[in-house]
Design a protein around this motif. Structure first.
Motif, PDB file in Angstrom:
ATOM      1  N   LEU A  68      33.599  40.195  41.801  1.00 39.18           N
ATOM      2  CA  LEU A  68      34.046  41.048  42.891  1.00 39.18           C
ATOM      3  C   LEU A  68      33.298  42.374  42.765  1.00 39.18           C
ATOM      4  O   LEU A  68      33.102  42.871  41.657  1.00 39.18           O
ATOM      5  N   TYR A  69      32.902  42.955  43.891  1.00 38.96           N
ATOM      6  CA  TYR A  69      32.235  44.251  43.832  1.00 38.96           C
ATOM      7  C   TYR A  69      32.497  45.024  45.116  1.00 38.96           C
ATOM      8  O   TYR A  69      32.819  44.451  46.162  1.00 38.96           O
ATOM      9  N   SER A  70      32.368  46.351  45.000  1.00 37.15           N
ATOM     10  CA  SER A  70      32.722  47.205  46.130  1.00 37.15           C
ATOM     11  C   SER A  70      31.983  48.530  46.042  1.00 37.15           C
ATOM     12  O   SER A  70      31.759  49.054  44.947  1.00 37.15           O
ATOM     13  N   ARG A  71      31.614  49.037  47.187  1.00 38.43           N
ATOM     14  CA  ARG A  71      31.174  50.424  47.324  1.00 38.43           C
ATOM     15  C   ARG A  71      32.216  51.159  48.153  1.00 38.43           C
ATOM     16  O   ARG A  71      32.850  50.558  49.015  1.00 38.43           O
ATOM     17  N   PRO A  72      32.401  52.472  47.928  1.00 36.95           N
ATOM     18  CA  PRO A  72      33.404  53.211  48.702  1.00 36.95           C
ATOM     19  C   PRO A  72      33.211  53.015  50.205  1.00 36.95           C
ATOM     20  O   PRO A  72      32.098  53.120  50.729  1.00 36.95           O
ATOM     21  N   GLN A 238      34.975  35.581  50.583  1.00 35.85           N
ATOM     22  CA  GLN A 238      35.881  36.698  50.808  1.00 35.85           C
ATOM     23  C   GLN A 238      37.062  36.629  49.855  1.00 35.85           C
ATOM     24  O   GLN A 238      37.624  35.550  49.626  1.00 35.85           O
ATOM     25  N   PRO A 239      37.471  37.759  49.282  1.00 34.55           N
ATOM     26  CA  PRO A 239      38.633  37.748  48.381  1.00 34.55           C
ATOM     27  C   PRO A 239      39.911  37.335  49.106  1.00 34.55           C
ATOM     28  O   PRO A 239      40.015  37.432  50.334  1.00 34.55           O
ATOM     29  N   VAL A 240      40.896  36.889  48.330  1.00 29.13           N
ATOM     30  CA  VAL A 240      42.262  36.736  48.823  1.00 29.13           C
ATOM     31  C   VAL A 240      43.042  37.956  48.358  1.00 29.13           C
ATOM     32  O   VAL A 240      42.746  38.538  47.305  1.00 29.13           O
ATOM     33  N   THR A 241      44.030  38.369  49.144  1.00 33.14           N
ATOM     34  CA  THR A 241      44.722  39.615  48.843  1.00 33.14           C
ATOM     35  C   THR A 241      46.231  39.460  48.961  1.00 33.14           C
ATOM     36  O   THR A 241      46.742  38.576  49.655  1.00 33.14           O
ATOM     37  N   GLY A 242      46.923  40.346  48.261  1.00 33.33           N
ATOM     38  CA  GLY A 242      48.380  40.429  48.338  1.00 33.33           C
ATOM     39  C   GLY A 242      48.827  41.855  48.083  1.00 33.33           C
ATOM     40  O   GLY A 242      48.071  42.660  47.522  1.00 33.33           O
ATOM     41  N   GLN A 243      50.051  42.180  48.475  1.00 33.41           N
ATOM     42  CA  GLN A 243      50.593  43.531  48.322  1.00 33.41           C
ATOM     43  C   GLN A 243      51.632  43.565  47.198  1.00 33.41           C
ATOM     44  O   GLN A 243      52.423  42.634  47.054  1.00 33.41           O
ATOM     45  N   TYR A 244      51.606  44.645  46.422  1.00 36.09           N
ATOM     46  CA  TYR A 244      52.644  44.883  45.428  1.00 36.09           C
ATOM     47  C   TYR A 244      52.800  46.385  45.248  1.00 36.09           C
ATOM     48  O   TYR A 244      51.828  47.077  44.897  1.00 36.09           O
ATOM     49  N   LYS A 245      54.002  46.892  45.515  1.00 35.25           N
ATOM     50  CA  LYS A 245      54.319  48.318  45.317  1.00 35.25           C
ATOM     51  C   LYS A 245      53.285  49.217  46.016  1.00 35.25           C
ATOM     52  O   LYS A 245      52.740  50.147  45.413  1.00 35.25           O
ATOM     53  N   ALA A 246      53.014  48.954  47.292  1.00 33.99           N
ATOM     54  CA  ALA A 246      52.101  49.755  48.104  1.00 33.99           C
ATOM     55  C   ALA A 246      50.666  49.722  47.597  1.00 33.99           C
ATOM     56  O   ALA A 246      49.863  50.604  47.924  1.00 33.99           O
ATOM     57  N   ARG A 247      50.333  48.744  46.778  1.00 30.66           N
ATOM     58  CA  ARG A 247      48.958  48.537  46.344  1.00 30.66           C
ATOM     59  C   ARG A 247      48.516  47.158  46.808  1.00 30.66           C
ATOM     60  O   ARG A 247      49.325  46.251  46.968  1.00 30.66           O
ATOM     61  N   GLU A 248      47.216  47.018  47.009  1.00 26.74           N
ATOM     62  CA  GLU A 248      46.670  45.722  47.419  1.00 26.74           C
ATOM     63  C   GLU A 248      45.890  45.132  46.258  1.00 26.74           C
ATOM     64  O   GLU A 248      45.020  45.791  45.685  1.00 26.74           O
ATOM     65  N   LEU A 249      46.225  43.898  45.933  1.00 23.74           N
ATOM     66  CA  LEU A 249      45.537  43.183  44.863  1.00 23.74           C
ATOM     67  C   LEU A 249      44.533  42.226  45.483  1.00 23.74           C
ATOM     68  O   LEU A 249      44.897  41.354  46.276  1.00 23.74           O
ATOM     69  N   SER A 250      43.249  42.397  45.135  1.00 27.70           N
ATOM     70  CA  SER A 250      42.190  41.493  45.580  1.00 27.70           C
ATOM     71  C   SER A 250      41.830  40.559  44.435  1.00 27.70           C
ATOM     72  O   SER A 250      41.578  41.010  43.314  1.00 27.70           O
ATOM     73  N   GLU A 418      45.234  52.187  49.930  1.00 26.63           N
ATOM     74  CA  GLU A 418      44.776  52.677  51.227  1.00 26.63           C
ATOM     75  C   GLU A 418      43.319  52.300  51.485  1.00 26.63           C
ATOM     76  O   GLU A 418      42.512  53.103  51.963  1.00 26.63           O
ATOM     77  N   GLY A 419      42.992  51.064  51.134  1.00 26.76           N
ATOM     78  CA  GLY A 419      41.682  50.523  51.445  1.00 26.76           C
ATOM     79  C   GLY A 419      40.567  50.854  50.482  1.00 26.76           C
ATOM     80  O   GLY A 419      39.434  50.388  50.656  1.00 26.76           O
ATOM     81  N   GLU A 420      40.839  51.650  49.451  1.00 21.51           N
ATOM     82  CA  GLU A 420      39.811  51.989  48.476  1.00 21.51           C
ATOM     83  C   GLU A 420      40.156  51.420  47.102  1.00 21.51           C
ATOM     84  O   GLU A 420      41.315  51.423  46.694  1.00 21.51           O
ATOM     85  N   VAL A 421      39.140  50.955  46.396  1.00 23.16           N
ATOM     86  CA  VAL A 421      39.349  50.395  45.064  1.00 23.16           C
ATOM     87  C   VAL A 421      39.769  51.511  44.107  1.00 23.16           C
ATOM     88  O   VAL A 421      39.108  52.548  44.016  1.00 23.16           O
ATOM     89  N   ILE A 422      40.861  51.291  43.410  1.00 20.22           N
ATOM     90  CA  ILE A 422      41.314  52.252  42.408  1.00 20.22           C
ATOM     91  C   ILE A 422      41.274  51.672  40.998  1.00 20.22           C
ATOM     92  O   ILE A 422      41.381  52.415  40.028  1.00 20.22           O
ATOM     93  N   MET A 423      41.076  50.337  40.866  1.00 20.00           N
ATOM     94  CA  MET A 423      41.013  49.774  39.521  1.00 20.00           C
ATOM     95  C   MET A 423      40.421  48.369  39.531  1.00 20.00           C
ATOM     96  O   MET A 423      41.091  47.407  39.902  1.00 20.00           O
ATOM     97  N   HIS A 504      40.591  57.679  39.280  1.00 21.84           N
ATOM     98  CA  HIS A 504      41.617  58.644  39.668  1.00 21.84           C
ATOM     99  C   HIS A 504      41.205  59.393  40.935  1.00 21.84           C
ATOM    100  O   HIS A 504      40.022  59.501  41.259  1.00 21.84           O
ATOM    101  N   ALA A 505      42.198  59.923  41.639  1.00 27.64           N
ATOM    102  CA  ALA A 505      41.938  60.668  42.871  1.00 27.64           C
ATOM    103  C   ALA A 505      41.025  61.855  42.623  1.00 27.64           C
ATOM    104  O   ALA A 505      40.267  62.283  43.506  1.00 27.64           O
ATOM    105  N   SER A 506      41.055  62.385  41.409  1.00 31.61           N
ATOM    106  CA  SER A 506      40.194  63.512  41.041  1.00 31.61           C
ATOM    107  C   SER A 506      38.737  63.118  40.888  1.00 31.61           C
ATOM    108  O   SER A 506      37.857  63.974  40.787  1.00 31.61           O
ATOM    109  N   GLY A 507      38.488  61.810  40.851  1.00 34.27           N
ATOM    110  CA  GLY A 507      37.142  61.315  40.601  1.00 34.27           C
ATOM    111  C   GLY A 507      36.888  60.938  39.156  1.00 34.27           C
ATOM    112  O   GLY A 507      35.881  60.309  38.845  1.00 34.27           O
ATOM    113  N   VAL A 508      37.796  61.319  38.264  1.00 31.26           N
ATOM    114  CA  VAL A 508      37.651  60.982  36.853  1.00 31.26           C
ATOM    115  C   VAL A 508      37.887  59.478  36.654  1.00 31.26           C
ATOM    116  O   VAL A 508      38.754  58.879  37.289  1.00 31.26           O
TER     117      VAL A 508
END
Length: 524
Positions: A68-72, A238-250, A418-423, A504-508
């Protein structure tokens, strides 16, 4: 925050780029590639190929991968680097021999390795530095040698009996497994990688290298042909996705088992996990019961993407609701169905995020320890036994057949907000992987654990009528689970191994690596 009086490790924080994987040499190479101007894909590919030299019992160029890979701003993309059964494969022939499963160490278990095709495709389409640059570190280490790390030595000893024929010459020393601190060299693989660097994927799938693999399989009674190897190809999906605690798992789609992790979390939504003791019997029990049901669905439905027809049903909310209603909080159910595999520990995972926040989640495997145990004579290419993931049940979607891809246990993942990879993250460990994904996500989102603590936390897994419980659980928890009707077993080998990078939201960047493996997170 961990107690600094106690043994443990801290997460790694960095601002430019970061890699987390199961061997420090591979992590170091990945970070070096980033510093030289490569992107996350370049770094992940260079590190992954080297992992096949650092951890040859886990993976290698005779195996498969999922990525799996992603650009912002571009969403998550997937590449299926899994290979097919040969054109002459026949489930009926094995049934006529009285077999109920594909034998693990047989040529029938060998599907055409597809990782190299995937790596070449990704380097060309998504990388910056070129295949020759990316393969050079692995070539150097294969020639000069890699000191065997402690966990690798542990696995080497446990899997050595799998090796047969030429594989014993290439992967044993004086007939014995290599020990921690001894140096492993693979000059034959170095030569193969040189040829791939010069001539691309055809250097592996045609000519002398392919002939070496086909001859080894034919000598063992295999039906593989040069045409089977020449036809090997990875493909975008294409990935399969699901929701958990307001996060999307791909997750990677079939023939990977990623949908199982989504179904498992969908079932767990129906319980107040956050109100339970994270290391107590109640949570372990509910997770075990949910896993029995989710894995039963996996074994019924998941197969080659051209033969998987009930994926939408498996991921539907109403399916999870009906399954959750079957769980008794006070009593363990028998296994929903015999699980089709044991917990295999033989996979490597690497994740990289670069300064532009391109993220890569890559998993790469030969399946069981040392795969099929069959290696090519000249180059020492150890061949996977992914064909053991097929069913021999007539008419089953995952029935062994010509040109089919088997159900795979390896699954890379990404968590989004919210549509952006966080982890980007992964949890190695064969069948355990979906349960490992669900537990890691729950540790983070239900219990607010920091990333390293979420990975370090003890694990359990309902597997084939037994609840495997790591020693990290307190003795009273073992007893409470037994009182609920679980058959408790403490496995000799820990459950899986995880790597993750949190953006992180800070970019770190925050990277964490599982102490159950030899690896680390490194950044700059």
């Amino acid at each position: 925050m961990r107690d600094f009086h106690l043994p443990g490790r801290s997460a790694v924080f960095a601002g430019n780029g970061l890699c987390a994987t199961s061997h420090p040499l591979a992590a170091g190479v990945a970070v070096d590639i980033l510093k030289r101007g490569g992107n996350a894909m370049d770094a992940a590919l260079a590190g992954a190929v080297l992992l096949g030299i650092c951890e040859p019992q886990m993976t290698g160029i005779g195996g498969d991968c999922f990525v799996l890979y992603s650009r912002p701003g571009s969403g998550v993309q997937a590449l299926n680097g899994s290979g097919c059964a040969p054109a002459a494969a026949s489930a009926g022939a094995l049934r006529e021999q009285g077999l109920g499963a594909v034998p693990l160490g047989s040529p029938e278990s060998v599907t055409i390795p597809c990782a190299i095709d995937a790596f070449c495709r990704l380097a060309e389409r998504e990388g910056r530095l070129g295949l020759d640059t990316l393969l050079q570190p692995a070539i150097d280490y294969a020639e000069e040698g890699v000191p065997v790390a402690p966990r690798t030595a542990f696995d080497w000893r446990n899997g050595a009996d799998t090796l047969q024929g030429a594989a014993r010459r290439h992967y044993l020393r004086d007939g014995q497994p290599l020990r921690s601190g001894e140096v492993f060299r693979a000059p034959g693989q170095a030569e193969v990688l040189r040829r791939i660097a010069r001539h691309g994927r055809d250097a592996f799938y045609t000519g002398e290298v392919a002939e070496d693999m086909v001859q080894a399989l034919a000598a063992s009674g295999g039906v593989h042909t040069l045409e089977d190897f020449a036809a090997a190809t990875s493909f975008a999906t294409q990935p399969v996705t699901g929701q958990y605690k307001a996060r999307e798992l791909s997750e990677h789609p079939p023939n990977g088992q990623g949908a199982t992790a989504i179904l498992l979390l969908n079932i767990l939504k129906h319980f107040d996990l956050a109100g339970m003791d994270p290391f107590g019997a109640e949570r372990a029990h509910i997770e075990a019961e949910a896993a029995k049901l989710a894995y039963d669905a996996r074994n019924r439905f998941l197969a080659d993407p051209d033969h998987t027809s009930r994926l939408a049903h498996m991921l539907a909310p109403e399916t999870a609701a009906r399954l959750a209603a079957l769980i008794d909080p006070k009593r363990a159910m028998p296994a929903a169905a015999p699980l089709s595999e044991a917990v295999h520990k033989d996979t490597v995972y690497i994740t990289v995020v670069d300064k532009d926040r391109m993220a890569v989640s890559l998993i790469y495997s030969i399946f069981h320890g040392f795969g099929s145990g069959i290696a090519s004579e000249k180059f020492g290419i150890l061949l996977q036994n992914r064909g053991a993931g097929f069913s021999l049940e007539e008419g089953h979607p995952n029935e062994l057949g010509p040109g089919k891809r088997p159900m795979h246990t390896i699954i890379p993942a990404m968590l989004q907000q919210e549509g952006e990879v966080i982890m980007p993250f992964g949890v190695m460990g064969g069948g355990y992987q979906p349960a490992g994904h669900a537990r890691l996500v729950s540790n983070l989102l239900d219990f607010g654990m920091d990333l390293q603590s979420a990975i370090d936390a003890p694990r359990s897994f309902a597997d084939g009528g037994v609840l495997k419980v790591e020693r990290g659980y307190a003795a009273p928890v073992h007893q409470a689970l037994a009182d609920l009707g679980h058959k408790i077993e403490v496995p000799d080998t820990p459950l899986g191994g995880a790597q993750a990078i949190r953006i992180h939201a800070s970019g770190v960047l925050e990277g964490a690596s599982d102490p159950r493996k030899d690896g680390c997170a490194l950044g700059y």
